[in-house]
Write a protein that holds these residues in place. Structure first.
Motif, PDB file in Angstrom:
ATOM      1  N   SER A  52     -19.213  23.000 -54.283  1.00 43.86           N
ATOM      2  CA  SER A  52     -18.301  23.591 -54.970  1.00 43.86           C
ATOM      3  C   SER A  52     -16.942  22.657 -54.768  1.00 43.86           C
ATOM      4  N   ALA A  53     -16.015  23.096 -55.673  1.00 44.45           N
ATOM      5  CA  ALA A  53     -14.439  22.550 -55.291  1.00 44.45           C
ATOM      6  C   ALA A  53     -14.175  23.005 -54.034  1.00 44.45           C
ATOM      7  N   THR A  54     -14.605  24.052 -53.386  1.00 43.50           N
ATOM      8  CA  THR A  54     -13.714  24.115 -52.053  1.00 43.50           C
ATOM      9  C   THR A  54     -14.797  24.137 -51.005  1.00 43.50           C
ATOM     10  N   ALA A  55     -16.236  23.758 -51.192  1.00 43.15           N
ATOM     11  CA  ALA A  55     -16.863  23.385 -50.184  1.00 43.15           C
ATOM     12  C   ALA A  55     -16.606  22.178 -49.366  1.00 43.15           C
ATOM     13  N   SER A 103     -11.255  31.739 -66.655  1.00 41.70           N
ATOM     14  CA  SER A 103     -10.192  32.588 -66.079  1.00 41.70           C
ATOM     15  C   SER A 103     -10.554  32.692 -64.528  1.00 41.70           C
ATOM     16  N   SER A 104     -11.681  32.756 -64.241  1.00 42.75           N
ATOM     17  CA  SER A 104     -12.188  32.981 -62.770  1.00 42.75           C
ATOM     18  C   SER A 104     -12.235  31.687 -61.909  1.00 42.75           C
ATOM     19  N   GLY A 105     -11.723  30.815 -62.608  1.00 45.43           N
ATOM     20  CA  GLY A 105     -11.647  29.406 -61.724  1.00 45.43           C
ATOM     21  C   GLY A 105     -12.870  28.693 -61.614  1.00 45.43           C
ATOM     22  N   LEU A 106     -12.572  27.151 -61.645  1.00 42.15           N
ATOM     23  CA  LEU A 106     -13.661  26.408 -61.770  1.00 42.15           C
ATOM     24  C   LEU A 106     -14.151  26.225 -60.412  1.00 42.15           C
ATOM     25  N   LYS A 107     -15.379  26.261 -60.386  1.00 43.25           N
ATOM     26  CA  LYS A 107     -16.498  26.182 -59.207  1.00 43.25           C
ATOM     27  C   LYS A 107     -17.015  24.836 -58.849  1.00 43.25           C
ATOM     28  N   ASN A 108     -17.414  24.182 -59.995  1.00 44.61           N
ATOM     29  CA  ASN A 108     -18.052  23.107 -59.707  1.00 44.61           C
ATOM     30  C   ASN A 108     -18.170  22.282 -61.097  1.00 44.61           C
ATOM     31  N   ILE A 109     -18.248  20.893 -60.963  1.00 49.39           N
ATOM     32  CA  ILE A 109     -18.324  20.022 -62.159  1.00 49.39           C
ATOM     33  C   ILE A 109     -19.496  19.163 -61.901  1.00 49.39           C
ATOM     34  N   LYS A 148     -21.485  19.217 -66.924  1.00 45.85           N
ATOM     35  CA  LYS A 148     -21.069  20.707 -67.246  1.00 45.85           C
ATOM     36  C   LYS A 148     -20.193  21.176 -66.444  1.00 45.85           C
ATOM     37  N   LEU A 149     -19.431  22.117 -66.933  1.00 40.78           N
ATOM     38  CA  LEU A 149     -18.516  23.029 -65.782  1.00 40.78           C
ATOM     39  C   LEU A 149     -19.135  24.110 -65.574  1.00 40.78           C
ATOM     40  N   PHE A 150     -18.888  24.407 -64.161  1.00 39.30           N
ATOM     41  CA  PHE A 150     -19.277  25.615 -63.871  1.00 39.30           C
ATOM     42  C   PHE A 150     -18.203  26.485 -63.202  1.00 39.30           C
ATOM     43  N   TYR A 151     -17.986  27.836 -63.411  1.00 41.06           N
ATOM     44  CA  TYR A 151     -16.950  28.813 -63.185  1.00 41.06           C
ATOM     45  C   TYR A 151     -17.632  29.822 -62.268  1.00 41.06           C
TER      46      TYR A 151
END
Length: 533
Positions: free
Chosen positions: A451-454, A492-498, A482-485
């Motif tokens: 994820s974006a924060t991992a 609105s929950s924030g971007l999790k992964n691309i 694809k985008l994953f939230y």
């Protein structure tokens, strides 16, 4: 900010801890350590004479904070061969403000003084130690914060090198070769990492280093435009030849072919300018890349590296090796979580392995390989399909469709019935079939972040068919998937992964194939460029 001075005993303890390569606690003083990489020759690293930095080699390092304060000036760092890194000779520690950035400039070889040298002069006798002493290399890195990890810095050769090939048909062996008329001194600018000929410098006569008697010689010269005079001495006496105006480029090889006949001498400076390699690594003359764009059928020269190319049954010309290019201002990292954008490949133990660069290339983040100005985002991830990115001019990052044309099949029921390589039994393209056409596609490691924060980490697995080989590999495409939230379908929950489409190789007891799959955009992959139509 003041540099801390520690006693010899404490310095010895710090160096011992460094040998153990343990991470320091966040509240302990941070040692300044430099992890060097060189470009201008094939990786792994190479100097003008040896294959790597050696124990005790020294560089000078300057550190300038973003506020313009000179924190260190020509600090002496010594190479520790057991770590493959430069350590401060005086125990230099980072400044205490961990949020303050600085610019680091390094120069090899080290010159005594309170400041880095503003000029550098080649030795006039390079047939002994003067050749190695003339091998100027520099490195520049900006926006560096204090860190317990080593700072990766990419060193670039600044001198031009003449490779003098001798075809002696005179009957008398060559006693020596001297190159005249070139200015021997260059000016070094640490602010922008440039090196140029001194307009007020004097012309010198440089005696060439003998690599192979009567056959091959080397000369290091300051980059400049010059009419060189070549003098070759045999038992019959000296013979001279003056060349036309030539542009000598820093960090490049220039091949000088000398033919000595009984009554005359011919000297030709080849048009080809190639990346810096040791003489034994040079390709045979008939295989050298040529042409105005650095290309010849089956070869491509880019960024001082040579790459094999192959025209496959899909009708496209592909790089037949993984990209090893390092853009100006960037360096290669061994830590996949540091956000540097370019990393060494890993081995099967998921450890950075510079020795695998020649085989597996480098690993690039998607922002770097696509040539994005900033970070990856929901707005820009799908706007670079077919982009040149980090590829040479006239080439581009393959699209999903181009990978699929080779593979014939992929995840999510992807299919291309016109693929010339698709094999139903492999549910993809057999690697053996692709490689029979010269593609040379092999499995290799990658970098993965869930994820974006991992925290990003190396990704590698051994093949079930051969535990000494990689079981899979990812090869980047320029097509976003694809985008994953954080909450499904809720931006609105924030971007999790691309995720991006990627070519994926697999080798196990059932398959040895290429397919198209997905890779997280916060990871990194190997790059194969494809030529524009």
């Amino acid at each position: 900010m003041m540099k801390r001075i520690y006693t010899f005993a404490l310095l010895a303890a710090l160096m011992l801890a460094g040998c153990e390569r343990e991470e320091q606690r966040s509240d302990s003083p941070k040692r300044m350590v430099i992890d060097p990489t060189m470009v201008g020759m094939p990786l792994p690293t190479s100097r003008a004479t040896e294959t790597d930095f050696e124990q005790g080699d020294a560089i000078g390092l300057s550190v300038t904070t973003s506020g313009g304060e000179r924190y260190a000036s020509n600090a002496r760092f010594l190479f520790d061969a057991s770590q493959g890194r430069f350590l401060s000779a005086d125990g230099l520690l980072w400044y205490e403000d961990v949020n303050a950035t600085s610019t680091l400039f390094a120069c090899y070889p080290y010159r005594e003084g309170d400041a880095l040298p503003a000029s550098f002069t080649v030795a006039e006798d390079q047939n002994g130690g003067g050749y190695a002493a003339s091998d100027l290399m520099t490195a520049l890195k900006s926006d560096v914060r204090p860190t317990a990890s080593a700072v990766g810095m990419t060193f670039r050769h600044r001198m031009a090198r003449l490779i003098v090939n001798v075809d002696n048909r005179s009957g008398s062996p060559v006693d020596g070769i001297v190159v005249r008329n070139a200015v021997g001194r260059g000016l070094l600018d640490a602010a922008d990492d440039t090196f140029r000929v001194d307009p007020d410098g004097a012309a010198v006569a440089v005696k060439a280093r003998e690599l192979t008697a009567d056959a091959k010689y080397y000369v290091l010269l300051v980059p400049q435009s010059v009419r060189l005079e070549v003098e070759v001495t045999t038992a019959e006496g000296p013979r001279t030849y003056t060349l036309g105006e030539a542009e000598l480029q820093g960090g490049k090889n220039h091949t000088l072919n000398v033919r000595i006949l009984p009554a005359e001498m011919e000297v030709v400076l080849e048009d080809e300018i190639t990346g810096w390699e040791d003489g034994d690594e040079l390709f045979p003359e008939e295989s050298l890349p040529g042409g105005d764009d650095g290309e010849q059928e089956g070869w491509l020269e880019y960024g001082g590296e040579r790459y094999r190319t192959a025209t496959l049954a899909d009708g496209r010309t592909w790089m037949a090796e993984n990209l090893r290019y390092v853009p100006q201002g960037r360096s290669i990292s061994s830590d996949p979580s540091d956000g540097s954008g370019i990393w060494y490949p890993c081995d099967l133990n998921r450890t950075a392995s510079p020795g695998l660069v020649a085989q597996n290339g480098l690993l690039y983040s998607y922002p770097v390989l696509l040539g994005l100005d900033g970070d990856l985002s929901a707005e820009n991830y799908n706007r670079s399909e077919g982009a040149r990115g980090i590829c040479p001019e006239g080439w581009h990052i393959p699209t999903m469709a181009e990978w699929l044309r080779l593979a014939g099949a992929g995840s999510g029921q992807l299919s291309d019935p016109e693929s010339p390589y698709f094999d139903q039994s492999q549910a993809g393209a057999p690697l053996d079939a692709l490689n029979a056409d010269g593609f040379n596609l092999q499995n290799c490691g990658a970098i993965n972040a869930a994820s974006a924060t991992a925290k990003a980490a190396y990704l590698a697995s051994a093949s079930a068919a051969d535990p000494t080989q990689f079981g899979m590999g990812y090869f980047a495409s320029s097509t976003g998937y694809k985008l994953f939230y954080n909450t499904t379908d809720d931006p609105s929950s924030g971007l999790k992964n691309i995720q991006f489409y990627a070519g994926m190789t697999m080798w196990n007891t059932t398959y040895k194939r290429l397919t198209v799959a997905y890779q997280g955009g916060y990871g990194a992959a190997a790059v194969r460029c494809v030529k524009d139509l």
